[in-house]
Design a protein around this motif. Structure first.
Motif, PDB file in Angstrom:
ATOM      1  N   TRP A 278       0.871  -1.191   0.003  1.00 11.70           N
ATOM      2  CA  TRP A 278       0.016  -0.023   0.073  1.00 11.70           C
ATOM      3  C   TRP A 278       0.894   1.379  -0.059  1.00 11.70           C
ATOM      4  O   TRP A 278       0.788   2.371  -0.665  1.00 11.70           O
ATOM      5  CB  TRP A 278      -0.689  -0.156   1.112  1.00 11.70           C
ATOM      6  CG  TRP A 278      -2.252  -0.911   1.160  1.00 11.70           C
ATOM      7  CD1 TRP A 278      -2.251  -2.024   0.375  1.00 11.70           C
ATOM      8  CD2 TRP A 278      -3.482  -0.553   1.433  1.00 11.70           C
ATOM      9  NE1 TRP A 278      -3.691  -2.458   0.541  1.00 11.70           N
ATOM     10  CE2 TRP A 278      -4.337  -1.571   1.162  1.00 11.70           C
ATOM     11  CE3 TRP A 278      -4.091   0.563   2.349  1.00 11.70           C
ATOM     12  CZ2 TRP A 278      -5.753  -1.799   1.402  1.00 11.70           C
ATOM     13  CZ3 TRP A 278      -5.123   0.512   2.956  1.00 11.70           C
ATOM     14  CH2 TRP A 278      -6.145  -0.697   2.316  1.00 11.70           C
ATOM     15  N   ALA A 279       2.031   1.328   0.716  1.00 11.86           N
ATOM     16  CA  ALA A 279       2.897   2.425   0.860  1.00 11.86           C
ATOM     17  C   ALA A 279       3.419   2.611  -0.526  1.00 11.86           C
ATOM     18  O   ALA A 279       3.790   3.817  -0.883  1.00 11.86           O
ATOM     19  CB  ALA A 279       3.925   2.255   1.907  1.00 11.86           C
ATOM     20  N   ALA A 280       3.941   1.554  -1.054  1.00 12.54           N
ATOM     21  CA  ALA A 280       4.421   1.663  -2.730  1.00 12.54           C
ATOM     22  C   ALA A 280       3.425   2.560  -3.542  1.00 12.54           C
ATOM     23  O   ALA A 280       3.842   3.192  -4.472  1.00 12.54           O
ATOM     24  CB  ALA A 280       4.893   0.370  -3.181  1.00 12.54           C
ATOM     25  N   VAL A 281       2.093   2.177  -3.318  1.00 16.32           N
ATOM     26  CA  VAL A 281       1.149   2.529  -4.217  1.00 16.32           C
ATOM     27  C   VAL A 281       0.813   4.016  -3.880  1.00 16.32           C
ATOM     28  O   VAL A 281       0.562   4.997  -4.640  1.00 16.32           O
ATOM     29  CB  VAL A 281       0.026   1.753  -4.369  1.00 16.32           C
ATOM     30  CG1 VAL A 281      -1.122   2.441  -5.155  1.00 16.32           C
ATOM     31  CG2 VAL A 281       0.202   0.569  -5.018  1.00 16.32           C
TER      32      VAL A 281
ATOM     33  N   VAL B  28       0.263   6.494   3.916  1.00 18.15           N
ATOM     34  CA  VAL B  28      -0.143   5.481   4.739  1.00 18.15           C
ATOM     35  C   VAL B  28      -0.045   5.754   6.190  1.00 18.15           C
ATOM     36  O   VAL B  28      -1.087   5.480   7.075  1.00 18.15           O
ATOM     37  CB  VAL B  28       0.599   4.168   4.411  1.00 18.15           C
ATOM     38  CG1 VAL B  28       0.231   3.067   5.302  1.00 18.15           C
ATOM     39  CG2 VAL B  28       0.034   3.674   2.672  1.00 18.15           C
ATOM     40  N   ARG B  29       0.956   6.309   6.476  1.00 22.38           N
ATOM     41  CA  ARG B  29       1.283   6.737   7.975  1.00 22.38           C
ATOM     42  C   ARG B  29       0.034   7.812   8.542  1.00 22.38           C
ATOM     43  O   ARG B  29      -0.541   7.620   9.365  1.00 22.38           O
ATOM     44  CB  ARG B  29       2.542   7.405   8.227  1.00 22.38           C
ATOM     45  CG  ARG B  29       3.482   6.319   8.670  1.00 22.38           C
ATOM     46  CD  ARG B  29       4.940   7.073   9.009  1.00 22.38           C
ATOM     47  NE  ARG B  29       5.494   8.123   8.074  1.00 22.38           N
ATOM     48  CZ  ARG B  29       6.012   7.959   6.942  1.00 22.38           C
ATOM     49  NH1 ARG B  29       6.698   6.613   6.779  1.00 22.38           N
ATOM     50  NH2 ARG B  29       6.424   8.979   6.362  1.00 22.38           N
ATOM     51  N   ASP B  30      -0.331   8.652   7.470  1.00 29.26           N
ATOM     52  CA  ASP B  30      -1.330   9.690   7.739  1.00 29.26           C
ATOM     53  C   ASP B  30      -2.704   9.098   7.944  1.00 29.26           C
ATOM     54  O   ASP B  30      -3.449   9.393   8.774  1.00 29.26           O
ATOM     55  CB  ASP B  30      -1.268  10.715   6.840  1.00 29.26           C
ATOM     56  CG  ASP B  30      -0.122  11.799   6.849  1.00 29.26           C
ATOM     57  OD1 ASP B  30       0.491  11.916   7.597  1.00 29.26           O
ATOM     58  OD2 ASP B  30       0.062  12.591   5.847  1.00 29.26           O
ATOM     59  N   LEU B  31      -2.874   8.023   7.128  1.00 27.15           N
ATOM     60  CA  LEU B  31      -4.178   7.372   7.253  1.00 27.15           C
ATOM     61  C   LEU B  31      -4.259   6.614   8.718  1.00 27.15           C
ATOM     62  O   LEU B  31      -5.134   6.643   9.234  1.00 27.15           O
ATOM     63  CB  LEU B  31      -4.346   6.301   6.029  1.00 27.15           C
ATOM     64  CG  LEU B  31      -5.534   5.542   6.041  1.00 27.15           C
ATOM     65  CD1 LEU B  31      -6.754   6.246   6.175  1.00 27.15           C
ATOM     66  CD2 LEU B  31      -5.359   4.458   5.082  1.00 27.15           C
ATOM     67  N   GLU B  32      -3.148   6.005   8.899  1.00 26.14           N
ATOM     68  CA  GLU B  32      -3.181   5.333  10.188  1.00 26.14           C
ATOM     69  C   GLU B  32      -3.344   6.361  11.334  1.00 26.14           C
ATOM     70  O   GLU B  32      -4.113   5.972  12.316  1.00 26.14           O
ATOM     71  CB  GLU B  32      -2.055   4.506  10.567  1.00 26.14           C
ATOM     72  CG  GLU B  32      -2.051   3.428   9.409  1.00 26.14           C
ATOM     73  CD  GLU B  32      -0.381   2.617   9.372  1.00 26.14           C
ATOM     74  OE1 GLU B  32      -0.266   1.521   9.024  1.00 26.14           O
ATOM     75  OE2 GLU B  32       0.497   3.272   9.514  1.00 26.14           O
ATOM     76  N   THR B  33      -2.692   7.284  11.460  1.00 31.96           N
ATOM     77  CA  THR B  33      -2.671   8.280  12.399  1.00 31.96           C
ATOM     78  C   THR B  33      -4.103   8.824  12.467  1.00 31.96           C
ATOM     79  O   THR B  33      -4.807   9.017  13.443  1.00 31.96           O
ATOM     80  CB  THR B  33      -1.997   9.468  12.247  1.00 31.96           C
ATOM     81  OG1 THR B  33      -0.514   8.836  12.292  1.00 31.96           O
ATOM     82  CG2 THR B  33      -1.910  10.534  13.374  1.00 31.96           C
ATOM     83  N   ALA B  34      -4.755   9.336  11.461  1.00 37.75           N
ATOM     84  CA  ALA B  34      -6.245   9.839  11.130  1.00 37.75           C
ATOM     85  C   ALA B  34      -7.070   8.819  12.005  1.00 37.75           C
ATOM     86  O   ALA B  34      -8.001   9.153  12.653  1.00 37.75           O
ATOM     87  CB  ALA B  34      -6.463  10.037   9.716  1.00 37.75           C
TER      88      ALA B  34
ATOM     89  N   LYS C 111      -6.587   6.247  14.048  1.00 34.84           N
ATOM     90  CA  LYS C 111      -6.295   6.286  15.479  1.00 34.84           C
ATOM     91  C   LYS C 111      -6.981   7.441  16.154  1.00 34.84           C
ATOM     92  O   LYS C 111      -7.110   7.353  17.414  1.00 34.84           O
ATOM     93  CB  LYS C 111      -4.693   6.162  15.925  1.00 34.84           C
ATOM     94  CG  LYS C 111      -4.277   5.019  15.645  1.00 34.84           C
ATOM     95  CD  LYS C 111      -2.745   4.814  15.508  1.00 34.84           C
ATOM     96  CE  LYS C 111      -2.118   3.547  15.277  1.00 34.84           C
ATOM     97  NZ  LYS C 111      -0.401   3.500  15.335  1.00 34.84           N
ATOM     98  N   THR C 112      -7.248   8.615  15.664  1.00 34.24           N
ATOM     99  CA  THR C 112      -7.659   9.753  15.950  1.00 34.24           C
ATOM    100  C   THR C 112      -9.112   9.724  16.279  1.00 34.24           C
ATOM    101  O   THR C 112      -9.869  10.010  17.270  1.00 34.24           O
ATOM    102  CB  THR C 112      -7.300  11.136  15.367  1.00 34.24           C
ATOM    103  OG1 THR C 112      -5.856  11.040  15.295  1.00 34.24           O
ATOM    104  CG2 THR C 112      -7.946  12.247  15.729  1.00 34.24           C
ATOM    105  N   VAL C 113      -9.822   9.006  15.180  1.00 38.00           N
ATOM    106  CA  VAL C 113     -11.257   9.108  15.318  1.00 38.00           C
ATOM    107  C   VAL C 113     -11.877   7.546  15.866  1.00 38.00           C
ATOM    108  O   VAL C 113     -13.026   7.752  16.152  1.00 38.00           O
ATOM    109  CB  VAL C 113     -11.765   9.335  13.854  1.00 38.00           C
ATOM    110  CG1 VAL C 113     -11.563  10.612  13.527  1.00 38.00           C
ATOM    111  CG2 VAL C 113     -11.442   8.118  12.688  1.00 38.00           C
ATOM    112  N   VAL C 114     -10.964   6.495  15.959  1.00 37.19           N
ATOM    113  CA  VAL C 114     -11.461   5.255  16.372  1.00 37.19           C
ATOM    114  C   VAL C 114     -11.157   5.250  18.016  1.00 37.19           C
ATOM    115  O   VAL C 114     -10.121   5.150  18.395  1.00 37.19           O
ATOM    116  CB  VAL C 114     -10.706   4.309  15.643  1.00 37.19           C
ATOM    117  CG1 VAL C 114     -11.242   2.856  16.469  1.00 37.19           C
ATOM    118  CG2 VAL C 114     -11.262   4.101  14.250  1.00 37.19           C
ATOM    119  N   PRO C 115     -12.211   4.988  18.828  1.00 38.25           N
ATOM    120  CA  PRO C 115     -11.985   5.232  20.051  1.00 38.25           C
ATOM    121  C   PRO C 115     -11.002   3.974  20.623  1.00 38.25           C
ATOM    122  O   PRO C 115     -11.462   2.743  20.111  1.00 38.25           O
ATOM    123  CB  PRO C 115     -13.461   4.839  20.997  1.00 38.25           C
ATOM    124  CG  PRO C 115     -14.240   5.325  20.024  1.00 38.25           C
ATOM    125  CD  PRO C 115     -13.685   5.212  18.587  1.00 38.25           C
ATOM    126  N   PRO C 116     -10.073   4.075  21.349  1.00 37.71           N
ATOM    127  CA  PRO C 116      -9.170   2.956  21.654  1.00 37.71           C
ATOM    128  C   PRO C 116      -9.717   1.715  22.142  1.00 37.71           C
ATOM    129  O   PRO C 116      -9.336   0.638  21.788  1.00 37.71           O
ATOM    130  CB  PRO C 116      -8.226   3.639  22.675  1.00 37.71           C
ATOM    131  CG  PRO C 116      -8.222   4.983  22.854  1.00 37.71           C
ATOM    132  CD  PRO C 116      -9.619   5.442  22.130  1.00 37.71           C
TER     133      PRO C 116
END
Length: 172
Positions: free
Chosen positions: A135-138, A144-150, A152-157
């Motif tokens: 996915w990172a290559a595409v 991809v890091r930004d997607l994961e961070t985002a 993690k921000t909106v999904v309650p832990p």
């Protein structure tokens, strides 16, 4: 009085907002990763594994070397003890897990991964890393890091790893 169905109004609402696409795309991304994972696992000697099995094995492994109870596994997955027990029974039947006595409480049984289960879990991790790299290559590593961070921000832990999808898809 109920308004008559007006297809033009429905199409206008759908065309104006595409909010419905977000959950569909997130789910499709999830399915794409999981389907590719299971195809690879089958090719690498684990054809009997199903998507739920990997998550259950992670829940077992989270208990440490001693193992985990069916209740622990159910809590980690956000499913009932009975639902966790059914998945554990399947893991036992295909040789990925074993039951053991709890040294701290003879009334309890622990579930531990077998060497076959540990191999499958290690392959899960390696394949997920490879899929993420694809996915990172595409998309680019930063996206991809930004997607994961985002996410993690909106999904309650406390709900990030819950797999009780049947409860909100109309199942038991």
């Amino acid at each position: 009085m109920v308004d008559q169905f007006d297809e033009r109004k429905v199409n206008q609402v759908v065309d104006e907002g595409k909010g419905y696409e977000l959950p569909l795309l997130l789910f499709a991304g999830f399915r794409t990763l999981i389907d590719r994972l299971n195809t690879r696992l089958a090719a690498e000697g684990h054809p009997e594994l199903r998507p739920a099995h990997g998550f259950a094995m992670q829940a077992v492994a989270a208990g440490g070397p001693a193992g985990a109870t069916a209740s622990d596994i159910g809590r980690r997955l956000g499913v009932s003890k009975q639902a966790a027990g059914k998945t554990v029974d399947r893991l036992l039947a295909v040789g990925y897990a074993e039951r053991a006595d709890d040294p701290a409480d003879a009334r309890r049984k622990l579930v531990r991964l077998t060497p076959h289960g540990l191999d499958a879990l290690a392959r899960h991790a390696a394949i997920f890393d490879e899929l993420r790299a694809e996915w990172a290559a595409v998309l680019g590593a930063e996206r991809v890091r930004d997607l994961e961070t985002a996410l993690k921000t909106v999904v309650p832990p406390e709900t990030a790893y819950r797999l009780d999808a049947t409860s909100w898809l109309g199942g038991a």
